[in-house]
Design a protein around this motif. Structure first.
Motif, PDB file in Angstrom:
ATOM      1  N   LYS A 131       0.443  -1.052   0.357  1.00 30.95           N
ATOM      2  CA  LYS A 131      -0.287  -0.072  -0.035  1.00 30.95           C
ATOM      3  C   LYS A 131       1.278   1.072  -0.015  1.00 30.95           C
ATOM      4  O   LYS A 131       0.513   2.135  -0.602  1.00 30.95           O
ATOM      5  CB  LYS A 131      -1.130   0.486   1.235  1.00 30.95           C
ATOM      6  CG  LYS A 131      -2.060   1.541   1.469  1.00 30.95           C
ATOM      7  CD  LYS A 131      -2.678   0.761   2.802  1.00 30.95           C
ATOM      8  CE  LYS A 131      -3.259  -0.721   2.645  1.00 30.95           C
ATOM      9  NZ  LYS A 131      -4.150  -0.356   3.524  1.00 30.95           N
ATOM     10  N   ASN A 164       2.958   1.466  -3.360  1.00 30.33           N
ATOM     11  CA  ASN A 164       1.848   2.285  -4.238  1.00 30.33           C
ATOM     12  C   ASN A 164       1.327   3.480  -3.854  1.00 30.33           C
ATOM     13  O   ASN A 164       1.712   4.043  -5.251  1.00 30.33           O
ATOM     14  CB  ASN A 164       0.253   1.114  -4.218  1.00 30.33           C
ATOM     15  CG  ASN A 164      -0.232   1.402  -5.146  1.00 30.33           C
ATOM     16  OD1 ASN A 164      -0.242   0.927  -6.350  1.00 30.33           O
ATOM     17  ND2 ASN A 164      -1.548   1.748  -4.879  1.00 30.33           N
ATOM     18  N   GLU A 204      -0.285  -0.049  -9.045  1.00 30.43           N
ATOM     19  CA  GLU A 204      -0.848  -0.809  -9.858  1.00 30.43           C
ATOM     20  C   GLU A 204      -2.372  -0.530  -9.125  1.00 30.43           C
ATOM     21  O   GLU A 204      -2.945  -1.117  -9.721  1.00 30.43           O
ATOM     22  CB  GLU A 204      -0.367  -2.538  -8.931  1.00 30.43           C
ATOM     23  CG  GLU A 204      -1.412  -3.809  -8.408  1.00 30.43           C
ATOM     24  CD  GLU A 204      -0.748  -4.440  -8.424  1.00 30.43           C
ATOM     25  OE1 GLU A 204      -1.867  -5.307  -7.290  1.00 30.43           O
ATOM     26  OE2 GLU A 204       0.659  -4.914  -7.570  1.00 30.43           O
ATOM     27  N   HIS A 205      -2.960  -0.008  -8.325  1.00 30.80           N
ATOM     28  CA  HIS A 205      -4.080   0.585  -7.853  1.00 30.80           C
ATOM     29  C   HIS A 205      -4.784   2.048  -7.473  1.00 30.80           C
ATOM     30  O   HIS A 205      -3.623   3.015  -6.926  1.00 30.80           O
ATOM     31  CB  HIS A 205      -4.218   0.014  -6.441  1.00 30.80           C
ATOM     32  CG  HIS A 205      -4.441  -2.141  -6.485  1.00 30.80           C
ATOM     33  ND1 HIS A 205      -5.581  -2.387  -7.015  1.00 30.80           N
ATOM     34  CD2 HIS A 205      -3.751  -2.580  -5.239  1.00 30.80           C
ATOM     35  CE1 HIS A 205      -4.871  -3.434  -7.348  1.00 30.80           C
ATOM     36  NE2 HIS A 205      -4.318  -3.726  -6.234  1.00 30.80           N
ATOM     37  N   ASP A 222      -6.200   3.701   1.705  1.00 34.13           N
ATOM     38  CA  ASP A 222      -4.918   4.063   1.121  1.00 34.13           C
ATOM     39  C   ASP A 222      -3.916   4.836   1.749  1.00 34.13           C
ATOM     40  O   ASP A 222      -2.331   4.645   1.826  1.00 34.13           O
ATOM     41  CB  ASP A 222      -4.939   4.293  -0.449  1.00 34.13           C
ATOM     42  CG  ASP A 222      -4.801   3.522  -0.963  1.00 34.13           C
ATOM     43  OD1 ASP A 222      -4.323   1.800  -0.944  1.00 34.13           O
ATOM     44  OD2 ASP A 222      -6.024   2.989  -1.373  1.00 34.13           O
ATOM     45  N   THR A 226     -14.710   1.028  -2.021  1.00 32.15           N
ATOM     46  CA  THR A 226     -13.881   0.293  -2.699  1.00 32.15           C
ATOM     47  C   THR A 226     -14.073  -0.644  -2.830  1.00 32.15           C
ATOM     48  O   THR A 226     -12.821  -0.517  -3.573  1.00 32.15           O
ATOM     49  CB  THR A 226     -12.833   0.426  -0.195  1.00 32.15           C
ATOM     50  OG1 THR A 226     -12.521   1.818  -0.141  1.00 32.15           O
ATOM     51  CG2 THR A 226     -11.247  -0.126  -1.170  1.00 32.15           C
ATOM     52  N   ARG A 286     -11.830  -1.311  -6.345  1.00 34.22           N
ATOM     53  CA  ARG A 286     -11.258  -3.003  -6.942  1.00 34.22           C
ATOM     54  C   ARG A 286     -11.670  -4.029  -7.445  1.00 34.22           C
ATOM     55  O   ARG A 286     -11.094  -4.590  -8.801  1.00 34.22           O
ATOM     56  CB  ARG A 286     -10.991  -3.779  -5.551  1.00 34.22           C
ATOM     57  CG  ARG A 286     -10.362  -2.618  -4.549  1.00 34.22           C
ATOM     58  CD  ARG A 286      -9.422  -2.079  -5.212  1.00 34.22           C
ATOM     59  NE  ARG A 286      -8.336  -1.448  -3.650  1.00 34.22           N
ATOM     60  CZ  ARG A 286      -7.719   0.283  -4.455  1.00 34.22           C
ATOM     61  NH1 ARG A 286      -7.837   0.196  -5.552  1.00 34.22           N
ATOM     62  NH2 ARG A 286      -6.776   0.857  -3.052  1.00 34.22           N
ATOM     63  N   GLU A 299     -11.402  -2.475 -11.300  1.00 28.47           N
ATOM     64  CA  GLU A 299      -9.980  -2.717 -11.242  1.00 28.47           C
ATOM     65  C   GLU A 299     -10.125  -3.297 -11.943  1.00 28.47           C
ATOM     66  O   GLU A 299      -9.287  -3.620 -12.803  1.00 28.47           O
ATOM     67  CB  GLU A 299      -9.341  -1.823 -10.796  1.00 28.47           C
ATOM     68  CG  GLU A 299      -8.815  -0.750 -10.352  1.00 28.47           C
ATOM     69  CD  GLU A 299      -8.154  -0.947  -9.025  1.00 28.47           C
ATOM     70  OE1 GLU A 299      -7.102   0.656  -8.696  1.00 28.47           O
ATOM     71  OE2 GLU A 299      -7.763  -1.377  -8.033  1.00 28.47           O
ATOM     72  N   ARG A 300     -10.031  -4.871 -11.431  1.00 27.78           N
ATOM     73  CA  ARG A 300     -10.085  -6.053 -11.816  1.00 27.78           C
ATOM     74  C   ARG A 300     -10.916  -6.192 -13.272  1.00 27.78           C
ATOM     75  O   ARG A 300     -10.283  -7.182 -13.833  1.00 27.78           O
ATOM     76  CB  ARG A 300     -10.878  -7.127 -10.614  1.00 27.78           C
ATOM     77  CG  ARG A 300      -9.853  -7.194  -9.820  1.00 27.78           C
ATOM     78  CD  ARG A 300     -10.760  -8.608  -8.908  1.00 27.78           C
ATOM     79  NE  ARG A 300     -12.106  -7.780  -7.882  1.00 27.78           N
ATOM     80  CZ  ARG A 300     -12.348  -7.666  -7.197  1.00 27.78           C
ATOM     81  NH1 ARG A 300     -11.578  -6.813  -6.267  1.00 27.78           N
ATOM     82  NH2 ARG A 300     -13.709  -7.693  -7.047  1.00 27.78           N
TER      83      ARG A 300
END
Length: 334
Positions: A4, A7, A18-19, A52, A314, A318, A321-322
């Motif tokens: 975290k 990132n 990545e995120h 984050d 959140t 996510r 993003e996936r």
């Protein structure tokens, strides 16, 4: 998986990451404003919402100057005493203890209110009356506060372990001061604090508060240095993509309206998922990527907000993003 903290730094530095970072803030309850209860409340909020980064709240603190003052003479008597100021000692202790507990897991920012934002807590009528009576005395007091807050900002970053400060500013509301008055009365003390913070960290966040839901003269803050900019998207009617361009393509934070009755406060989980997707898609369509974005809100949420709703955002982020990664993989593999 990229950790975290790494990132977040990559994102703030404009590097591949990545995120998309996400973080929301919520005010403390009356029983959580001081001491051990305050520290535990921050840690509990972090564990519940898994942001984050965590913003260390200013709730329960006052100001470097006594806000109970009733006369201009009392204000004139104030001088900065830095590390001997009880306000500064309490805030540093709060930040240090929170960071000792979370240093291995996440970064933190400490909320610093600008000198004017704090001093107006004596009441706008009283403060503006002091300005009419003796402008130089008020300017001096703001600069003295700036010295104390500059010292505090340095210590929060250098000794208490914060990644940076979250500098919350007011005073640019339409109709309050002219640009010339703002430059004379307000800006010097703000810049004193910001300069100290910038010397200590390249990661500071600027927050332009939509005080009382009044639009600001944002041009007055436009050139202030800072890594990331957070403004009241819905008060200013300045969407994320347009605002990022307005502020020189710096990193930006926001997306959600923090007011009661809006989707994050009152919507269903599915409505919040759709709003999250809409924010992300709108931003990506504007820039071709989500670089430079921290998903968040216009300001902190009140104590009656259901904290679980942050988690819904959140989860939706996510999932988005996936799904994007899966589609990109399918395109690459034919």
């Amino acid at each position: 998986m990229v950790q975290k903290k790494e990132n977040l730094r990559r994102m703030l530095e404009g590097q591949p990451h990545e995120h998309i970072p996400v973080s929301f803030f919520q005010h403390l309850k009356p029983e959580e404003l001081h001491g051990e209860a305050c520290v535990k409340a921050h840690i509990r909020f972090y564990k519940q919402t898994d942001p984050d980064f965590l913003k260390i709240m200013h709730d329960g603190l006052t100001a470097p100057v006594d806000l109970g003052l009733t006369s201009l003479e009392e204000l004139k008597a104030y001088r900065p005493i830095k590390g001997r100021n009880p306000y500064i000692r309490e805030y540093l202790e709060r930040a240090l203890r929170i960071n000792e507990s979370l240093a291995d897991e996440t970064d933190t920012y400490s909320n610093i209110f600008s000198p004017f934002t704090l001093l107006r807590r004596i009441g706008d009528d009283r403060l503006l009356g002091f300005l009419r009576e003796d402008p130089q005395a008020v300017k001096d007091a703001l600069l003295f506060m700036g010295e104390d807050l500059a010292y505090l900002s340095e210590k929060l970053i250098q000794e208490a372990g914060c990644l940076g400060i979250f500098l919350a500013m007011q005073g640019a509301e339409n109709g309050l001061f002219t640009p010339e008055e703002f430059a004379d009365y307000i800006a010097p003390s703000e810049q004193l604090v910001l300069s100290a913070a910038q010397e200590s960290s390249p990661y500071n966040i600027l927050h332009f508060c939509g005080w009382n839901q009044i639009k600001n003269q944002l041009e007055l803050w436009r050139d202030y240095p800072g890594n990331t900019v957070n403004w009241a998207v819905y008060v200013e009617q300045l969407p994320l993509a347009e605002g990022r361009k307005y502020f020189g393509m710096r990193n930006c934070m926001g997306g959600f309206d923090n007011r009661r009755g809006k989707v994050l406060y009152s919507g269903t989980k599915e409505e919040i998922r759709r709003e999250t997707t809409n924010i992300l898609e709108t931003y990506r369509n504007a820039f071709g990527s989500t670089d430079g974005l921290i998903l968040g809100a216009d300001c902190s949420f009140l104590t009656d907000f259901e904290t679980e709703r942050f988690c819904w955002v959140t989860e939706a982020l996510r999932q988005w993003e996936r799904e994007r990664k899966e589609r990109q993989t399918e395109v690459r593999t034919g």
